[in-house]
Design an enzyme around this catalytic site. Sequence first.
Site, PDB file in Angstrom:
ATOM      1  N   HIS A 168       0.800  -1.219   0.000  1.00  0.00           N
ATOM      2  CA  HIS A 168       0.000   0.000   0.000  1.00  0.00           C
ATOM      3  C   HIS A 168       0.836   1.272   0.000  1.00  0.00           C
ATOM      4  O   HIS A 168       0.336   2.319  -0.437  1.00  0.00           O
ATOM      5  CB  HIS A 168      -0.945   0.006   1.198  1.00  0.00           C
ATOM      6  CG  HIS A 168      -2.212  -0.750   0.963  1.00  0.00           C
ATOM      7  ND1 HIS A 168      -2.316  -2.115   1.169  1.00  0.00           N
ATOM      8  CD2 HIS A 168      -3.424  -0.349   0.511  1.00  0.00           C
ATOM      9  CE1 HIS A 168      -3.534  -2.509   0.864  1.00  0.00           C
ATOM     10  NE2 HIS A 168      -4.228  -1.468   0.465  1.00  0.00           N
ATOM     11  N   GLY A 169       2.058   1.220   0.482  1.00  0.00           N
ATOM     12  CA  GLY A 169       2.837   2.446   0.460  1.00  0.00           C
ATOM     13  C   GLY A 169       4.205   2.307   1.086  1.00  0.00           C
ATOM     14  O   GLY A 169       4.446   1.415   1.901  1.00  0.00           O
TER      15      GLY A 169
END
Length: 470
Positions: free
Chosen positions: A322-323
Amino acid sequence: MIFSSVFFIFVFLPITLLIYFVIPKWGKNAVLLICSMIFYAWGEPVYIVLMVVSIVYNYISGIEIDYYRGRKNTRRMRFVFWMAVGVNLAILLFFKYYGFLMENINYILPVDIPYKELALPVGISFYTFQTLSYIIDVYKGNVTVQKNLINFGTYITMFPQLIAGPIVRYADIESQLDERRITLSGFGNGIAWFLRGLAKKVLIANNIGMAYDAIAALPQGEMSVLSAWIGCIAYTFQIYFDFSGYSDMAIGLGKMFGFEFMKNFDYPYISKSITEFWRRWHISLGTWFREYVYIPLGGNRVGTAKAIRNIFVVWFLTGFWHGAAWNFIFWGVYYGILLLLEKYVLKKVLEKVPAFIKHIYTMFFVLIGWVLFFSPGLGEAVSYIGTMFGIGANGLADAAGIYYLYNYALLIILSCICSVPLTYKIFTKIIFGGSKGRTVLAAGVYLAVFVLSIAYLVNATYNPFLYFRF
């Protein structure tokens, strides 16, 4: 370019559909490929080269794997496979995690290596997973190798799901690339999906997102407990209606072009456990990790220690996907711990408690999880959670909190109503029924939704899409 933009709705989509339906069957994939390239290049033309390289490289790798399988050269086939996996992951890691890696090296070691932050290619996390699904399934012999470069390029670049999913596995649309049936009812169903998604995104997510943005901008020392909870609740609904709305629009667009994509959300906020929540949230991502990471590691068919390891690996990777930030990693590990607790400790307890208690328990931990997700860093997340429980808060309630509660209470209630399946069941029962009168009513309702959404877009200056950054 995003789906919820006036240009996409009134220019790009109509022109693409017109050309697509005018062109004979043999040229439809080529039209989709070209239009998808234009769609992708609209915002980041420089990265179109990266996408073309990725398409060509993975296309050749798939053919090589199939060739060496036919020659029974297992060693060479395995080399090509792992090389392709390595190259795809290296590209993703470089563009998405280079800055994160350098930042942590500079922090840990007594050095100050200068580096330049790279612009993240839109949708790279999604189309990398799609290319990997193809390579893995070709290697396992689960799908037939695609020898038509245009068909393969269409699969990778298809604009309806290119930038934000759902993550479409090659096995799911292998046959659709060669043969798909477009009907008037299917096209109409696609329009309905698109309009419902547009309304979710524009009318609910954008409006409630303004509440979250305003509260998140407050210095945490000046934030009351009430403001912190309203901000967290607002984000909880914003990300759901934003992402599920975009996924619904993608599914609708797919139907318009004759493709069937998997449902990506199934009312996750009605869940009565964290396990159920993750069966209903971002279904395509969960399916990908289950098929290509969890099961190959042994799933739950191994001993307890290895099963725990497998769950931690999957959720560490889910957070990291996700990041490039520690708060995302901790967010993934946080859910891994909760899922392990439900599996090995809380299972029998949850079976005995009333349904509404299980729902409250689930949503409490989901809300805390979103704080980890939306915070700029882990320190900020801990501070925000502390404010929610009165630690460092500016009192239980203040003028700002009361203002946001007064102005957004109805929208929060509407968000709650639209988060349950009963609402959609009632909606469809009222406007559909097979009679001509109800068909006209349904058309009128969807037209009203469309007009309201466009009216908002014409005047709006706030129209973000949260998952662009992933």
